[in-house]
Write a protein that holds these residues in place. Structure first.
Motif, PDB file in Angstrom:
ATOM      1  N   LEU A   1       6.988   2.669 -20.282  1.00 15.43           N
ATOM      2  CA  LEU A   1       8.188   1.463 -20.353  1.00 15.43           C
ATOM      3  C   LEU A   1       7.717   0.491 -21.466  1.00 15.43           C
ATOM      4  CD1 LEU A   1       8.795   0.765 -16.683  1.00 15.43           C
ATOM      5  CD2 LEU A   1       9.996   2.154 -18.392  1.00 15.43           C
ATOM      6  N   LYS A   2       6.473   0.050 -21.614  1.00 19.43           N
ATOM      7  CA  LYS A   2       6.191  -0.630 -22.722  1.00 19.43           C
ATOM      8  C   LYS A   2       6.142  -0.112 -24.025  1.00 19.43           C
ATOM      9  CE  LYS A   2       1.901  -2.990 -24.533  1.00 19.43           C
ATOM     10  NZ  LYS A   2       0.564  -3.167 -24.448  1.00 19.43           N
ATOM     11  N   GLN A   3       5.924   1.011 -24.246  1.00 21.05           N
ATOM     12  CA  GLN A   3       6.167   1.685 -25.600  1.00 21.05           C
ATOM     13  C   GLN A   3       7.705   1.949 -25.465  1.00 21.05           C
ATOM     14  OE1 GLN A   3       3.665   2.203 -27.865  1.00 21.05           O
ATOM     15  NE2 GLN A   3       2.511   1.536 -26.171  1.00 21.05           N
TER      16      GLN A   3
ATOM     17  N   GLN B   1       0.633  -1.176   0.136  1.00 22.84           N
ATOM     18  CA  GLN B   1       0.075   0.062   0.071  1.00 22.84           C
ATOM     19  C   GLN B   1       0.971   1.228  -0.106  1.00 22.84           C
ATOM     20  OE1 GLN B   1      -0.311  -2.417   1.955  1.00 22.84           O
ATOM     21  NE2 GLN B   1      -2.387  -3.409   1.090  1.00 22.84           N
ATOM     22  N   GLN B   2       2.011   1.301   0.444  1.00 24.74           N
ATOM     23  CA  GLN B   2       2.891   2.284   0.409  1.00 24.74           C
ATOM     24  C   GLN B   2       3.861   2.500  -0.746  1.00 24.74           C
ATOM     25  OE1 GLN B   2       5.070   0.802   4.236  1.00 24.74           O
ATOM     26  NE2 GLN B   2       4.736   2.780   4.861  1.00 24.74           N
ATOM     27  N   ILE B   3       3.683   1.625  -1.541  1.00 24.93           N
ATOM     28  CA  ILE B   3       4.432   1.806  -2.861  1.00 24.93           C
ATOM     29  C   ILE B   3       3.560   2.246  -4.031  1.00 24.93           C
ATOM     30  CG2 ILE B   3       5.760   0.586  -4.677  1.00 24.93           C
ATOM     31  CD1 ILE B   3       6.658  -1.277  -2.593  1.00 24.93           C
ATOM     32  N   LYS B   4       3.685   3.360  -4.520  1.00 26.75           N
ATOM     33  CA  LYS B   4       2.872   4.059  -5.483  1.00 26.75           C
ATOM     34  C   LYS B   4       3.742   3.950  -6.820  1.00 26.75           C
ATOM     35  CE  LYS B   4       0.234   6.896  -2.067  1.00 26.75           C
ATOM     36  NZ  LYS B   4      -0.552   8.209  -1.893  1.00 26.75           N
ATOM     37  N   ILE B   5       2.910   3.425  -7.916  1.00 29.41           N
ATOM     38  CA  ILE B   5       3.686   3.480  -9.069  1.00 29.41           C
ATOM     39  C   ILE B   5       2.748   4.258  -9.932  1.00 29.41           C
ATOM     40  CG2 ILE B   5       3.859   2.040 -11.196  1.00 29.41           C
ATOM     41  CD1 ILE B   5       4.043  -0.332  -9.411  1.00 29.41           C
ATOM     42  N   PRO B   6       3.595   5.210 -10.536  1.00 30.93           N
ATOM     43  CA  PRO B   6       2.719   6.199 -11.227  1.00 30.93           C
ATOM     44  C   PRO B   6       1.978   5.612 -12.351  1.00 30.93           C
ATOM     45  CG  PRO B   6       5.090   6.861 -11.148  1.00 30.93           C
ATOM     46  CD  PRO B   6       4.895   5.640 -10.611  1.00 30.93           C
ATOM     47  N   PRO B   7       0.757   5.794 -12.633  1.00 38.22           N
ATOM     48  CA  PRO B   7      -0.072   5.120 -13.419  1.00 38.22           C
ATOM     49  C   PRO B   7       0.347   5.110 -14.829  1.00 38.22           C
ATOM     50  CG  PRO B   7      -1.125   7.379 -12.897  1.00 38.22           C
ATOM     51  CD  PRO B   7       0.036   7.214 -11.963  1.00 38.22           C
ATOM     52  N   GLU B   8       1.123   6.083 -15.155  1.00 41.85           N
ATOM     53  CA  GLU B   8       1.387   6.232 -16.646  1.00 41.85           C
ATOM     54  C   GLU B   8       2.865   5.275 -17.041  1.00 41.85           C
ATOM     55  OE1 GLU B   8       3.029  10.073 -14.766  1.00 41.85           O
ATOM     56  OE2 GLU B   8       1.350   8.843 -14.606  1.00 41.85           O
TER      57      GLU B   8
END
Length: 231
Positions: free
Chosen positions: A23-25, A11-18
């Protein structure tokens, strides 16, 4: 005394939604482009991405090849990338051209050779550089024009590769002048035939129409020139 280890929960680790899509592109772009120096290319990629500029990315993966005369590492796909990045400006500085060339991990010597073919100053006309790059890839006027049309056309790959007659005429005349072995009257006569074809196609030159004519010009020079040489 060592600092205590910091414990994180999911819950503490926030991954930027974009981030996942970025990284995929990026990964797909790296696979398509196959840069020789991934770190150097990645720096150029993310710099262009942050500025909203055209990315140094090929449209599709291609096997790299070198020309018969030079080991340039230059490919049609890389020329297309440079065209996408530089053509909107028309005139570009040599420094900017060198920077974009380096971003694609291309060696310096082929670019130096291109720039020495004409009397370029601190700024260059991109269309002329593109024409010389096509010439480096092909080594013949026929092949150079074919590559140029494939890069400049708005048609889908494998289509008619149509380009405006004015564009075709400019590049053909320029390369013929740089070559120095095609008489001016032959160039004018050839372009007149091409214009007659283009006038029937709303001013557009179609690749499949001009290829036979270029082949004729290259393989069958006018008789009068042969007679002059024999005299």
């Amino acid at each position: 005394m060592p600092l205590p280890e910091t414990m994180f929960c999911a819950q503490q680790i926030k991954i930027p939604p974009e981030l996942p899509d970025i990284l995929k592109q990026f990964t797909k772009a790296a696979i398509r482009t196959q840069p020789h120096d991934v770190l150097q290319w990645a720096a150029a990629y993310f710099s262009a991405l942050s500025k909203g500029e055209p990315l140094p990315v090929k449209e599709r993966i291609e096997m790299p090849f070198a020309t018969e005369k030079t080991d340039a590492g230059l490919t049609l796909g890389l020329l297309k990338v440079l065209h996408k990045q530089l053509s909107p400006r028309g005139m570009v500085t040599v420094e900017e051209l060198k920077e974009k060339w380096k971003d694609l991990c291309l060696p310096e010597e082929p670019l130096k050779a291109i720039l020495q073919l004409d009397d370029f100053g601190d700024e260059v006309e991109w269309t002329k550089v593109l024409a010389l790059g096509c010439s480096m890839l092909s080594g013949s006027l026929l092949g150079s024009m074919k590559h140029a049309c494939e890069i400049l056309t708005s048609d889908p790959e494998g289509g008619a590769a149509r380009v405006p007659f004015e564009t075709f005429s400019f590049i053909y005349s320029y390369l013929a002048r740089i070559d120095g072995e095609i008489p001016e009257e032959d160039t004018e006569a050839f372009l007149q035939r091409i214009k007659e074809e283009a006038d029937q196609q709303n001013g557009m030159v179609m690749l499949r129409h001009f290829l036979p004519q270029v082949s004729t010009v290259l393989t069958n020079p006018p008789v009068q020139h042969e007679e002059k040489e024999s005299e």
